[in-house]
Motif scaffolding. Structure first.
Motif: not given
Length: 124
Positions: A93-120
């Motif tokens: 889970q990531v809590d994002f506060y801000g405009p929709y146009t910047l939500t891609g950063k939240a998705h990238l953070a989840i993807d990066e966390y999953a990759e670093v931690n070996g999570i499918d």
């Protein structure tokens, strides 16, 4: 970012759409449709609204996504609004506060966390 997501009942709309259609208005319209359907049951909302991206196809520029609102209700759902349940799962889970146009950063953070931690990652 890693958490246990308790079981829940939710009402959702799932669609495959062109990425150019995905914006704040897109989500606001679907959430409003679900809330209209819920009527007085809106008072039984248990958690914030959410979005699940079941598929993100950069090549075709399409996304299969589902907007949902967790509600403690026995309404059956109708037409494109489905009543679903999710059992307790481990989630990111990531809590994002801000405009929709910047939500891609939240998705990238989840993807990066999953990759670093070996999570499918998988949808619901």
């Amino acid at each position: 970012m890693s958490m246990t997501l308790d079981s829940m009942t939710f009402y959702s709309i799932r669609e495959s759409v062109n990425m150019t259609e995905i914006n704040a208005e897109f989500f606001a319209t679907r959430y409003a449709e679900i809330l209209d359907y819920l009527g007085n049951e809106k008072s039984k909302i248990t958690r914030p609204p959410f979005v699940v991206y079941h598929k993100w196809d950069e090549e075709r520029r399409t996304a299969d996504l589902e907007v949902g609102i967790p509600v403690n209700s026995d309404l059956e759902g109708e037409d494109n609004i489905k009543r679903k349940s999710l059992e307790t799962v481990e989630a990111l889970q990531v809590d994002f506060y801000g405009p929709y146009t910047l939500t891609g950063k939240a998705h990238l953070a989840i993807d990066e966390y999953a990759e670093v931690n070996g999570i499918d990652l998988m949808g619901i």
